[in-house]
Design an enzyme around this catalytic site. Structure first.
Site, PDB file in Angstrom:
ATOM      1  N   TYR A 144       0.824  -1.214   0.400  1.00 39.06           N
ATOM      2  CA  TYR A 144      -0.368   0.190   0.015  1.00 39.06           C
ATOM      3  C   TYR A 144       0.732   1.515  -0.421  1.00 39.06           C
ATOM      4  CZ  TYR A 144      -4.700   2.816   1.332  1.00 39.06           C
ATOM      5  OH  TYR A 144      -5.420   3.357   1.635  1.00 39.06           O
ATOM      6  N   ARG A 197      -6.069  10.298 -11.063  1.00 32.63           N
ATOM      7  CA  ARG A 197      -5.199  10.559  -9.993  1.00 32.63           C
ATOM      8  C   ARG A 197      -5.182   9.893  -9.282  1.00 32.63           C
ATOM      9  NH1 ARG A 197      -7.226  11.940  -4.500  1.00 32.63           N
ATOM     10  NH2 ARG A 197      -6.170  10.174  -4.667  1.00 32.63           N
ATOM     11  N   LYS A 215      -6.138  -1.519  -2.420  1.00 30.10           N
ATOM     12  CA  LYS A 215      -7.161  -1.453  -1.908  1.00 30.10           C
ATOM     13  C   LYS A 215      -7.675  -3.474  -1.856  1.00 30.10           C
ATOM     14  CE  LYS A 215      -6.940   2.795  -1.531  1.00 30.10           C
ATOM     15  NZ  LYS A 215      -6.650   3.773  -0.894  1.00 30.10           N
ATOM     16  N   GLU A 287     -12.134   4.689  -7.221  1.00 29.92           N
ATOM     17  CA  GLU A 287     -11.062   5.038  -6.794  1.00 29.92           C
ATOM     18  C   GLU A 287      -9.854   5.903  -7.310  1.00 29.92           C
ATOM     19  OE1 GLU A 287     -10.219   3.498  -3.055  1.00 29.92           O
ATOM     20  OE2 GLU A 287      -9.195   5.333  -3.024  1.00 29.92           O
ATOM     21  N   ASP A 288      -9.308   7.096  -6.752  1.00 32.59           N
ATOM     22  CA  ASP A 288      -8.598   8.185  -7.711  1.00 32.59           C
ATOM     23  C   ASP A 288      -8.675   8.016  -8.759  1.00 32.59           C
ATOM     24  OD1 ASP A 288      -7.260   7.402  -5.252  1.00 32.59           O
ATOM     25  OD2 ASP A 288      -5.218   6.723  -6.047  1.00 32.59           O
ATOM     26  N   ASP A 310     -14.054   6.191  -1.797  1.00 32.31           N
ATOM     27  CA  ASP A 310     -13.123   5.684  -1.280  1.00 32.31           C
ATOM     28  C   ASP A 310     -12.419   7.566  -0.460  1.00 32.31           C
ATOM     29  OD1 ASP A 310     -11.974   4.962   1.287  1.00 32.31           O
ATOM     30  OD2 ASP A 310      -9.828   4.472  -0.541  1.00 32.31           O
ATOM     31  N   ASP A 311     -11.991   8.316  -1.591  1.00 31.13           N
ATOM     32  CA  ASP A 311     -11.272   9.507  -1.577  1.00 31.13           C
ATOM     33  C   ASP A 311     -12.061  10.380  -0.654  1.00 31.13           C
ATOM     34  OD1 ASP A 311      -8.725   8.678  -2.897  1.00 31.13           O
ATOM     35  OD2 ASP A 311      -9.982   7.928  -4.548  1.00 31.13           O
ATOM     36  N   ASN A 452      -0.804  12.023  -0.519  1.00 31.40           N
ATOM     37  CA  ASN A 452      -0.091  10.233  -0.446  1.00 31.40           C
ATOM     38  C   ASN A 452       1.011  10.526  -1.983  1.00 31.40           C
ATOM     39  OD1 ASN A 452      -0.759   9.335   2.108  1.00 31.40           O
ATOM     40  ND2 ASN A 452      -2.663   8.687   0.746  1.00 31.40           N
ATOM     41  N   ASN A 496      -4.742   7.058   7.179  1.00 29.99           N
ATOM     42  CA  ASN A 496      -5.244   6.633   6.105  1.00 29.99           C
ATOM     43  C   ASN A 496      -6.814   6.164   5.935  1.00 29.99           C
ATOM     44  OD1 ASN A 496      -5.316   5.199   3.674  1.00 29.99           O
ATOM     45  ND2 ASN A 496      -3.622   6.005   3.695  1.00 29.99           N
TER      46      ASN A 496
HETATM   47  O1  LIG Z   1      -5.126   4.692  -1.336  1.00 31.58           O
HETATM   48  C1  LIG Z   1      -4.450   5.821  -0.001  1.00 31.58           C
HETATM   49  O2  LIG Z   1      -3.042   5.716   0.519  1.00 31.58           O
HETATM   50  C2  LIG Z   1      -5.233   6.569   0.199  1.00 31.58           C
HETATM   51  C3  LIG Z   1      -5.254   7.235  -0.483  1.00 31.58           C
HETATM   52  O3  LIG Z   1      -7.341   6.561  -0.509  1.00 31.58           O
HETATM   53  C4  LIG Z   1      -5.104   8.304  -1.504  1.00 31.58           C
HETATM   54  O4  LIG Z   1      -4.430   8.829  -0.962  1.00 31.58           O
HETATM   55  O5  LIG Z   1      -6.142   7.723  -3.283  1.00 31.58           O
HETATM   56 MG   LIG Z   2      -7.355   6.247  -3.216  1.00 27.15          MG
END
Ligand SMILES: O=C([O-])CC(=O)C(=O)O
Ligand SMILES: [Mg+2]
Length: 620
Positions: A144, A197, A215, A287-288, A310-311, A452, A496
């Site tokens: 991670y 992203r 994840k 995610e992202d 999640d973000d 991060n 986190n």
């Molecule tokens: O993945 C991680 O550590 C936390 C998160 O969702 C991000 O930074 O996008």
């Molecule tokens: Mg993320």
């Protein structure tokens, strides 16, 4: 190939199974017989003997879900046709774990450790998850953040074999057919990214696959969700990252990102395809994604699918949980704080929205709560009259009637916040001056550097503690080592979303709720905050230690179940009597189990002995 072992075959072997061991010996013979007939393939041993399907021969060793390496017993090796394919030695899983530890410690570079773990995951799933789960503090920084970020950046170089689905914009019109190619029929949870992203690293296109993979590894390691129920997906719509477009090693579509209607139609088709393939209840974690899509897609799908971002929601939940724990140190109510954000993307706006909710629950009005929150993005302070505008969506809630400003340090000095939160992907943006100012205005300033991976954090733990004489309460998205100041050791917490999303997913899957409300995330925040002990707080730690995160996930799931049954939104009935036990029973078992069917002597059923019935004649 599927075959049956009916009783006739067993009796054809000329034996009568009496005891468990004679049944097993018989079965071994039967399996061999089948094996000879069909060299390799799947044998589903059913009929009078109940057993899972068996993959025979070398394929058994090649299947990471079945492979136990040297832990196969002699009997198993013989029955499965793998005897001689491995050295003579037998090992326990514990002995294998020891070898894993020695192997990992030989690697100097974290990326090599990552590659070792990927290879282990591909080879022996149970061993991988046991190793990860039992060594989470050491290995989470590898699978991670931060190492997963590096793995994404080097994805073209390190890619070996698939672990997840790549659905590209060229598949439009056929997305369902691509989904059908995934070999697992019982997927319950998906983590999907379009790679725009990735962490604070920006647009990594198809190389973003590392994130859903990481994840979902945590779904299993931190919440015990079964690995075969998890599916990582990249939606490859191209990338605007020029370096990648020119990189000969890049593995994604070599084109600019598709946007607009085509993009939207593609994501719609993906969502519909998932439901068609895996059912209405399938959990889809976004995610992202880029900010502009993250909010839009959440709004579009949240009332129609079982989905969350999640973000936005996970990060908000973990930050608010940290703030709840801070309340126990500072004694201040939420609404007694002034919060200043650097960044106004999904994470910051998500935190701000959830913090407002928490203030409103304390009795503050929405306006008053929003007034306590100041935000600063790439165009400066969110001010009503700023020339750049760029105040769409939730940003407008926090726009202030204040002269436009691009001077973040000046703003901090002016508004004197008690809480400073960064999710801006600007490493080092919390300069010593800013940190010192926080120390001047507050006895215990709260400083969260959430970006991060590590080098994107707005400040390091050491900078935060040294510039506030060790008085600050600090948390970061990626891990930092403990810091010592004047003989006192500070253990920074990792704010986190990994504290949140695994437990939330476990709660959603076990309760069968379809609609994921903000309440779910507030429940998760409260649960994590409740797990912080006085001892943690005395060390400046506002999150429970990572090694306890598995128990935290179970607690979150149980709270979500209680909520779901109370609100009548659970779909699993009857309600289990003991919710915690029920959750634990659903969890993945990473310990080896016998590879041969578990046979037992059949008890003599009493009904066999009953007198034959003389059927009564029908009356004419
Ligand atoms: O993945 C991680 O550590 C936390 C998160 O969702 C991000 O930074 O996008
Ligand atoms: Mg993320």
């Amino acid at each position: 190939m599927f075959s049956l072992i009916p009783r006739s075959l067993i009796s054809g072997l000329g034996k009568t199974p009496r005891t468990a061991s004679s049944q097993k010996a018989l079965l071994i013979e039967a399996v061999h017989l089948l094996n000879e007939n069909s060299k390799s393939g799947y044998h589903e041993v059913v009929g009078d003997i109940i057993t899972p399907s068996q993959v025979m021969g070398i394929d058994h060793l090649r299947d990471p879900r079945l492979n136990k390496g040297l832990a196969f017993t002699l009997e198993e090796r013989q029955a499965l046709g793998i005897h001689g394919l491995q050295p003579a030695r037998f090992k326990t899983q514990e002995e294998q774990l020891e070898l894993c530890r020695i192997s990992i410690e030989r690697y100097q570079e974290d990326l090599n450790k990552y590659l070792y773990l990927t290879e282990l995951h591909d080879r022996n799933e149970k061993l991988f998850f046991r190793l990860l789960t039992e060594n989470i503090e050491a290995l989470m920084p590898i699978v991670y953040t931060p190492t997963v970020g590096l793995a994404c950046q080097k994805f073209g170089l390190i890619y070996r074999r698939p672990r997840g689905l790549f659905v590209t914009i060229n598949d439009i019109g056929h997305v369902f057919d691509v989904l059908k190619n995934w070999p697992e029929p019982n997927v319950k949870a998906i983590v999907v990214t379009d790679g725009e992203r990735i962490l604070g690293l920006g647009d990594l296109g198809a190389c973003g696959m590392g994130i859903p993979v990481g994840k979902l590894a945590l779904y299993t390691a931190l919440a015990g969700i079964k690995p075969h129920e998890c599916l990582p997906i990249v939606l490859d719509v191209g990338t605007n990252n020029e370096t990648l477009l020119e990189d000969p090693l890049y593995v994604g579509l070599r084109q600019k990102r598709v946007t607009g209607k085509l993009y939207d139609d593609f994501v719609d088709e993906f969502m519909e395809g998932i439901v068609r393939r895996y059912g209405q209840n399938t959990l889809i974690q976004f995610e992202d994604f880029g900010n502009h899509n993250a909010f839009r897609l959440l709004k579009k799908y949240r009332d129609h699918y079982c989905t969350f971002n999640d973000d936005i929601q996970g990060t908000a939940s973990v930050a608010v949980s940290g703030l709840m724990a801070c309340k126990r140190i500072t004694g201040k109510k939420f609404s007694d704080n002034t919060i200043c954000f650097l960044g106004a993307g999904g994470a910051c706006l998500g935190i701000a929205d959830l913090a407002v909710r928490a203030m409103v629950l304390e009795g503050t009005s929405i306006e008053e709560a929003r007034n306590r929150i100041w935000m600063f993005d790439i165009d400066g302070l969110l001010a009503v009259d700023r020339p750049e505008g760029n105040l769409e969506g939730h940003k407008k809630y926090y726009a202030k009637d204040h002269a436009p400003s691009k001077d973040f340090a000046g703003l901090v000095n002016e508004i004197k916040p008690s809480i400073l939160i960064g999710a801006s992907a600007q490493g080092g943006a919390f300069t010593p001056d800013i940190l010192q100012a926080m120390g001047k205005f507050n006895q215990q300033p709260i400083i969260f550097a959430l970006s991060n991976p590590t080098d994107k954090a707005e400040c390091t733990a050491e900078q935060a503690y040294t510039n506030t004489q060790g008085r600050c309460i600090f948390a970061s998205g990626s891990p930092f080592p403990p810091v010592e100041i004047n003989g006192k050791t500070f253990k920074p917490g990792q704010g986190n979303n990994a504290y949140i999303f695994p437990g939330v997913a476990l709660g959603i899957l076990t309760s069968g709720i379809h609609h994921i409300s903000e309440d779910v995330f507030l429940i998760a925040s409260e649960t994590v905050a409740d797990c912080v002990t006085e001892d943690d707080l005395s060390k400046g730690r506002i999150y429970p230690p990572l090694r306890e995160i598995r128990e935290v996930s179970i607690k979150i799931a149980v709270k979500i179940l209680e909520y779901a049954y109370k609100e009548r939104i659970a779909t699993v009935y009857p309600k289990p009597k003991d919710l915690q036990r029920y959750v634990e029973e659903q969890q993945y078992n990473y310990n080896y189990e016998p590879s041969l069917p578990n046979l037992w002597p059949w008890p003599k059923a009493p009904y066999i002995k009953t007198k034959p019935i003389q059927p009564t004649k029908l009356k004419a």
